[in-house]
Design a protein around this motif. Structure first.
Motif, PDB file in Angstrom:
ATOM      1  N   ALA A  97       0.832  -1.198   0.000  1.00 35.50           N
ATOM      2  CA  ALA A  97       0.000   0.000   0.000  1.00 35.50           C
ATOM      3  C   ALA A  97       0.867   1.250   0.000  1.00 35.50           C
ATOM      4  CB  ALA A  97      -0.921  -0.004   1.215  1.00 35.50           C
ATOM      5  N   LYS A  98       1.875   1.238   0.842  1.00 37.88           N
ATOM      6  CA  LYS A  98       2.717   2.424   0.983  1.00 37.88           C
ATOM      7  C   LYS A  98       3.343   2.821  -0.354  1.00 37.88           C
ATOM      8  CE  LYS A  98       6.612   4.248   3.503  1.00 37.88           C
ATOM      9  NZ  LYS A  98       7.728   3.956   4.399  1.00 37.88           N
ATOM     10  N   ASP A  99       3.863   1.804  -1.080  1.00 40.26           N
ATOM     11  CA  ASP A  99       4.510   2.101  -2.365  1.00 40.26           C
ATOM     12  C   ASP A  99       3.566   2.827  -3.312  1.00 40.26           C
ATOM     13  OD1 ASP A  99       6.664   0.852  -1.337  1.00 40.26           O
ATOM     14  OD2 ASP A  99       6.457  -1.001  -2.509  1.00 40.26           O
ATOM     15  N   TYR A 100       2.305   2.365  -3.335  1.00 33.05           N
ATOM     16  CA  TYR A 100       1.339   2.969  -4.252  1.00 33.05           C
ATOM     17  C   TYR A 100       1.043   4.409  -3.859  1.00 33.05           C
ATOM     18  CZ  TYR A 100      -3.074   3.791  -6.692  1.00 33.05           C
ATOM     19  OH  TYR A 100      -4.076   4.319  -7.471  1.00 33.05           O
ATOM     20  N   TYR A 101       0.770   4.634  -2.564  1.00 34.68           N
ATOM     21  CA  TYR A 101       0.388   5.988  -2.151  1.00 34.68           C
ATOM     22  C   TYR A 101       1.574   6.941  -2.218  1.00 34.68           C
ATOM     23  CZ  TYR A 101      -3.839   3.575  -1.000  1.00 34.68           C
ATOM     24  OH  TYR A 101      -4.961   2.799  -1.106  1.00 34.68           O
ATOM     25  N   LYS A 102       2.774   6.391  -2.059  1.00 35.38           N
ATOM     26  CA  LYS A 102       3.962   7.228  -2.205  1.00 35.38           C
ATOM     27  C   LYS A 102       4.071   7.708  -3.651  1.00 35.38           C
ATOM     28  CE  LYS A 102       8.876   7.171  -0.997  1.00 35.38           C
ATOM     29  NZ  LYS A 102       8.916   8.540  -0.536  1.00 35.38           N
ATOM     30  N   LYS A 103       3.738   6.791  -4.561  1.00 39.01           N
ATOM     31  CA  LYS A 103       3.762   7.153  -5.980  1.00 39.01           C
ATOM     32  C   LYS A 103       2.712   8.244  -6.251  1.00 39.01           C
ATOM     33  CE  LYS A 103       5.109   6.897 -10.073  1.00 39.01           C
ATOM     34  NZ  LYS A 103       6.501   7.165 -10.447  1.00 39.01           N
ATOM     35  N   LEU A 104       1.530   8.069  -5.680  1.00 44.26           N
ATOM     36  CA  LEU A 104       0.490   9.088  -5.874  1.00 44.26           C
ATOM     37  C   LEU A 104       0.930  10.428  -5.277  1.00 44.26           C
ATOM     38  CD1 LEU A 104      -2.970   7.359  -5.301  1.00 44.26           C
ATOM     39  CD2 LEU A 104      -1.684   7.680  -7.400  1.00 44.26           C
ATOM     40  N   ASN A 105       1.631  10.343  -4.148  1.00 41.95           N
ATOM     41  CA  ASN A 105       2.163  11.552  -3.535  1.00 41.95           C
ATOM     42  C   ASN A 105       3.118  12.265  -4.495  1.00 41.95           C
ATOM     43  OD1 ASN A 105       4.665  12.662  -1.879  1.00 41.95           O
ATOM     44  ND2 ASN A 105       2.816  13.022  -0.662  1.00 41.95           N
ATOM     45  N   GLU A 106       3.971  11.475  -5.146  1.00 41.86           N
ATOM     46  CA  GLU A 106       4.911  12.066  -6.114  1.00 41.86           C
ATOM     47  C   GLU A 106       4.169  12.721  -7.272  1.00 41.86           C
ATOM     48  OE1 GLU A 106       7.615   9.051  -7.485  1.00 41.86           O
ATOM     49  OE2 GLU A 106       8.222   8.618  -5.413  1.00 41.86           O
ATOM     50  N   ILE A 107       3.208  11.995  -7.840  1.00 37.13           N
ATOM     51  CA  ILE A 107       2.545  12.580  -9.013  1.00 37.13           C
ATOM     52  C   ILE A 107       1.682  13.774  -8.614  1.00 37.13           C
ATOM     53  CG2 ILE A 107       2.558  10.397 -10.310  1.00 37.13           C
ATOM     54  CD1 ILE A 107      -0.692  10.908  -9.793  1.00 37.13           C
ATOM     55  N   ASN A 108       1.224  13.786  -7.362  1.00 35.16           N
ATOM     56  CA  ASN A 108       0.491  14.958  -6.889  1.00 35.16           C
ATOM     57  C   ASN A 108       1.427  16.166  -6.872  1.00 35.16           C
ATOM     58  OD1 ASN A 108      -1.799  16.336  -5.632  1.00 35.16           O
ATOM     59  ND2 ASN A 108      -0.463  16.415  -3.833  1.00 35.16           N
ATOM     60  N   ALA A 109       2.670  15.931  -6.423  1.00 37.47           N
ATOM     61  CA  ALA A 109       3.645  17.023  -6.393  1.00 37.47           C
ATOM     62  C   ALA A 109       3.937  17.521  -7.803  1.00 37.47           C
ATOM     63  CB  ALA A 109       4.921  16.560  -5.697  1.00 37.47           C
ATOM     64  N   GLN A 110       3.850  16.621  -8.782  1.00 33.36           N
ATOM     65  CA  GLN A 110       4.080  17.024 -10.181  1.00 33.36           C
ATOM     66  C   GLN A 110       2.851  17.684 -10.796  1.00 33.36           C
ATOM     67  OE1 GLN A 110       5.395  13.684 -12.647  1.00 33.36           O
ATOM     68  NE2 GLN A 110       6.360  12.802 -10.842  1.00 33.36           N
ATOM     69  N   GLY A 111       1.760  17.723 -10.038  1.00 32.10           N
ATOM     70  CA  GLY A 111       0.539  18.352 -10.557  1.00 32.10           C
ATOM     71  C   GLY A 111      -0.287  17.444 -11.446  1.00 32.10           C
ATOM     72  N   LEU A 112      -0.033  16.138 -11.381  1.00 28.34           N
ATOM     73  CA  LEU A 112      -0.793  15.224 -12.240  1.00 28.34           C
ATOM     74  C   LEU A 112      -2.103  14.771 -11.591  1.00 28.34           C
ATOM     75  CD1 LEU A 112       1.964  12.903 -13.726  1.00 28.34           C
ATOM     76  CD2 LEU A 112       0.921  14.926 -14.711  1.00 28.34           C
ATOM     77  N   MET A 113      -2.130  14.829 -10.263  1.00 27.16           N
ATOM     78  CA  MET A 113      -3.311  14.347  -9.549  1.00 27.16           C
ATOM     79  C   MET A 113      -4.358  15.455  -9.526  1.00 27.16           C
ATOM     80  SD  MET A 113      -3.780  11.666  -7.246  1.00 27.16           S
ATOM     81  CE  MET A 113      -5.420  11.250  -6.729  1.00 27.16           C
TER      82      MET A 113
END
Lengths: 328, 560
Positions: B265-281
């Motif tokens: 779970a952590k790996d997935y949400y960490k990835k979402l955290n990254e893409i959120n920082a990139q403005g993709l989310m």
């Protein structure tokens, strides 16, 4: 029946009434019952209705002291004493929802009353009937929307994607970036308060407007003769004139202080604001009814009722001590 | 809440499936194969002496727990049924609120002959047990349900009250329209990027990032965290790590454990955290409600999301009706390195979906005999495909297809109410998968027929990927484990297990958005806080109950 006979009867009644102790008002005897039989007859259905729907269900409070299971008969239920209440008051979520409920309710009460009185005062000053009616209609129409629709409108207006609130604030250069209103707990109570005002202000105004119309016009004339300005007339004639209405409504509303609402908070709340949005009613749905734990739901209901009754009596007592109008 | 959620999910899936069937058509009429079928079945089931009585006209009242359209009085299929079996129906579809309607029915004991399945009605003892009737009068039904015989028994008293309508497969499962979970991407995006096939999260978000660079107005990745529809946010890790949809747990070697606090779970949400920082989310993903979510998808601005197809299909339907077919989606089964794919599953048997016979029924024997006839392949073809030569054709190698006019007919509501019994069929026992001659159960699942009925744009995309259907983007489903799905294990009301599950869900609803929207530097802190809070709950009670349920199912459901 001749007039003479009628007169005689009326006289008889009067003499009998004069014997009645003025403090008690009406003495209950078969004779009075017979004389007022139409009245009694009319009130019977209402009394039955109240007994069936408001008193019989109190029997269900017993559930709060059981570990209630729907399929079992009364004798088979397991008795647990105050365990449900203990769970409620030891659960940290419950304390949080209690805080939210009281806070939002208080905001609604203050904002709702102030804006309703304010609007009533302003409307009262408008002389153009047509304009007054339009304002009134527009302001009370949202009352007839269900919260589902209203919450949808609120959510859409607060959206960062072309939501009207953000658009206006941006155009006014008050903010640089659109604000995500619904993502921050600290905005939530304000949003609920404002939404309530928007939806209910017109409706709340009606009763104050009615109270204002019952103020004796000669008071205004006298004030004018004394040289009062418009504002002074509002301050010294209108406001005292509706004080009684205000106090009664306040006492009644205080009884509902633990009913901060359910729909709006449920529909607007989300994971990010859950610490500020969850009310007692949502808590009851989640941990009581949807889990089949009817006992817990009942315990929370009893808690709400007791708090409300205590608050109403306190407010009533205070009003009495202050020499104001009171409810009971 | 979770339990009902999953159940409603299945219900909705079943509804969508029914819709698919509805749109793809069936019909009836008189032809030799149907006549043959009738003769065979009645010959096999009824004693010759009783045969005359068996076809005496009779009308059964039917209640269906969902809204639906009444067939016309001269409906082709109903007429055929009446001609061949003497049975006709008085159908009542739900109008208004189901719980209210059921309450009134139960309070008055006023049941029609046949009712669709419902827990409330089961608890009110409104159905008669069916197993003896089936043993005696319904060899075809017995055969149809043989593999799931123990599963369809009521958990509390071991009787069969409802015959499940969906989830009993035979032959091969052909499912061209994929309804399950996946990472979805817009077709036009894939087209512009040269038809890539993303296999990992990195590849997937890379496509979105590149596309958004060129088209800054779009929303990169969308999600949903609203009411009971929390699976778009919560369920991805179990699929990424190669598990089927078991809800809040993953099951390895028959042992269930929650995955919310694990690395998968952590790996997935960490990835979402990254893409959120990139403005993709999508910034608003976690504050929006379901309607806003659908509206965003219907606007065509959303490049991709993780979701179950049926959950956002209304948005897609809107896109199609706006003529924006290039904005619709294709799903991909993304995986962590080394994981083995298990996105598609063989839907579980819906044990309380389908028809039961009420305690007021005039002639339960007759009803069960009727259903027994209906489950034969010949009748199923008539109900699901229609009449040969009228509603479908057969080519030289024996496979069924439809002409363009037949397809156009099948799409028309007016034609459907006169020529199909979609509403009732949704609740009847039915064959899914393929018939013994290799044809699919209905036009919607016949691969060639499905492909031919697609719009040219879709055909172009599929050709570019060298595939024939949307579900081919996913691997064939493995055989279900006997206990599958774990999420349907019943948690006792008010039990510590249920409390733990609910509190866990609350934590996820609150902390996952927080973790994703935190700045990347803060992610670890928020995650640690979240995991600590999970470990304070009585998770063991929940996991113990799940494992107990799994063991019970293995023991009780295995057909020995």
């Amino acid at each position: 029946m001749s007039d003479a006979v009628l007169d005689k009867q009326v006289k008889k009644q009067k003499t009998r009434r004069s014997k009645v102790d003025p403090e008690i008002g009406v003495s209950l005897s078969w004779k009075t019952l017979k004389i007022q039989k139409q009245l009694i007859f009319m009130s019977v259905p209402i009394a039955i209705y109240l007994i069936i729907f408001n008193y019989v269900p109190v029997w269900g409070w017993i559930m709060a002291f059981q570990n209630y299971r729907p399929a079992l008969s009364f004798g088979q239920q397991e008795w647990v004493g105050f365990q449900q209440f203990k769970f409620l008051f030891s659960d940290e979520t419950f304390m949080l929802v209690l805080r939210n409920t009281v806070a939002m309710s208080f905001i609604n009460l203050v904002l709702g009353t102030v804006t309703a009185i304010g609007l009533a005062l302003l409307l009262n000053e408008i002389r153009a009937k047509f304009f007054k009616r339009i304002v009134q209609s527009i302001s009370y129409l949202p009352h007839f929307l269900s919260w589902v629709i209203a919450a949808g409108i609120v959510a859409t207006s607060l959206s960062i994607d072309d939501g009207i609130v953000n658009v206006i604030l941006m155009k006014l250069h008050l903010i640089k970036e659109p604000i995500m209103w619904l993502s921050e707990g600290k905005y939530f109570w304000g949003i609920v308060g404002a939404s309530n005002v928007w939806k209910e202000v017109g409706w709340g105004t009606i009763i104050y407007l009615a109270a204002i119309t019952s103020i004796d016009p000669s008071l205004y004339e006298a004030a004018s003769i004394d040289g009062a300005t418009r504002l002074q007339k509002m301050r010294f004639v209108t406001l005292p004139g509706i004080k009684a209405t205000f106090v009664i409504l306040l006492i009644m509303n205080i009884g509902h202080i633990l009913d901060a609402g359910f729909e709006l908070q449920y529909l607007l709340g989300n994971g990010l604001t859950i610490d500020y949005s969850q009310t007692i009613d949502i808590f009851v749905i989640k941990y009581g009814i949807s889990m089949g734990n009817y006992s817990l739901a009942t315990a929370a209901g009893i808690f709400k009722t007791i708090v409300s009754v205590v608050l109403v009596f306190m407010a009533n007592y205070t009003a009495k001590r202050l020499g104001e109008e009171r409810l009971i | 809440m979770h339990k009902t959620a999953k159940r409603s999910a299945k219900a909705a899936a079943a509804g969508v499936l029914a819709l698919t069937l509805a749109l793809t058509g069936c019909g009836s009429g008189n032809n030799s194969s149907n006549t043959g079928s009738k003769d065979n079945t009645s010959g096999g089931n009824a004693s010759p002496a009783a045969a005359g009585d068996d076809n005496a006209p009779v009308t059964f009242s039917v209640f269906m727990s969902g809204p639906g359209q009444q067939p016309t009085p001269d409906n082709k299929i109903l007429k055929l049924m009446k001609d061949k079996t003497g049975v006709s129906f008085n159908m009542e579809f739900l109008v208004g609120d189901l719980q209210q309607k059921l309450g009134v029915m139960i309070a008055g004991g006023d049941y029609p002959d046949i009712m669709s399945g419902d827990d409330k009605l089961i608890n009110a003892k409104a159905y008669i047990p069916l197993e003896d009737l089936i043993e005696k009068y319904a060899p075809n039904l017995k055969k149809h349900y043989a593999d799931v015989w123990n599963q369809i028994k009521d958990e509390s008293d071991g009787h069969i009250y409802v015959l499940p309508s969906y989830g009993v497969y035979q032959g091969k499962i052909t499912e061209p329209t994929y309804q399950g979970p996946g990472f979805w991407l817009q077709k036009k995006v894939l087209e512009e990027m040269g038809y890539p096939t993303p296999k990992t999260l990195d590849e997937y978000f890379d496509i979105i990032a590149k596309y958004k660079e060129k088209h800054p107005d779009v929303i990169g990745f969308e999600s949903l965290n609203f009411d009971w529809r929390v699976f778009p946010l919560q369920n991805a890790p179990e699929h990424l790590s190669g598990h089927p949809n078991d809800g809040a747990v993953v099951v390895d070697n028959n042992v269930a454990q929650i995955f919310a606090d694990k690395d998968m779970a952590k790996d997935y949400y960490k990835k979402l955290n990254e893409i959120n920082a990139q403005g993709l989310m999508d910034k608003e993903a976690f504050v929006q409600n379901y309607d806003q979510y659908l509206a965003k998808i219907a606007s065509g601005k959303v490049v991709g999301m993780f979701d179950q197809h049926w959950n956002f299909q209304d948005g897609e339907t809107s896109l199609i009706s706006q003529g924006k077919i290039e904005d619709t989606y294709i799903g991909f089964p993304l995986l962590y390195p080394g994981a083995e794919e298990w996105y598609r599953d063989r839907g579980a048997v819906g044990t309380n979906r389908g028809f039961g016979i009420s305690i007021n029924a005039k002639d339960p024997e007759r009803i069960i005999k009727f259903w027994d006839q209906m489950i034969t392949e010949e009748w199923q073809k008539t109900i699901q495909w229609g009449v040969k030569g009228e509603d479908y054709e057969v080519n030289a190698d024996g496979s069924f297809y439809r002409t363009p006019e037949q397809r156009a007919n099948a799409d028309k509501t007016s034609w459907q109410v006169a020529n199909k019994i979609t509403g009732m069929h949704g609740y009847m026992p039915k064959i899914q998968g393929t018939y013994s001659d290799g044809n699919a159960a209905d036009p919607g699942t016949q691969p060639q027929e499905f492909f031919d009925s697609l719009k040219p744009y879709d055909q172009k995309i599929l050709k570019a990927y060298n595939k024939k259907s949307w579900s081919e983007f996913f691997k064939e489903p493995k055989e279900n484990y006997i206990y599958f799905p774990a999420y349907s294990i019943v948690l006792k009301d008010g039990s510590p297990a249920q409390l733990a599950q609910s509190k866990l869900n609350d934590l996820q609803v609150k902390f996952l958005p927080k973790a994703i929207m935190a700045s990347p530097a803060e992610f670890e802190g928020v995650w640690q806080d979240y995991v600590d809070k999970i470990h304070k709950l009585d998770i063991k009670a929940y996991e113990d109950r799940m494992n107990e349920g799994i063991q019970q199912r293995i023991e009780k459901w295995s057909v020995k």
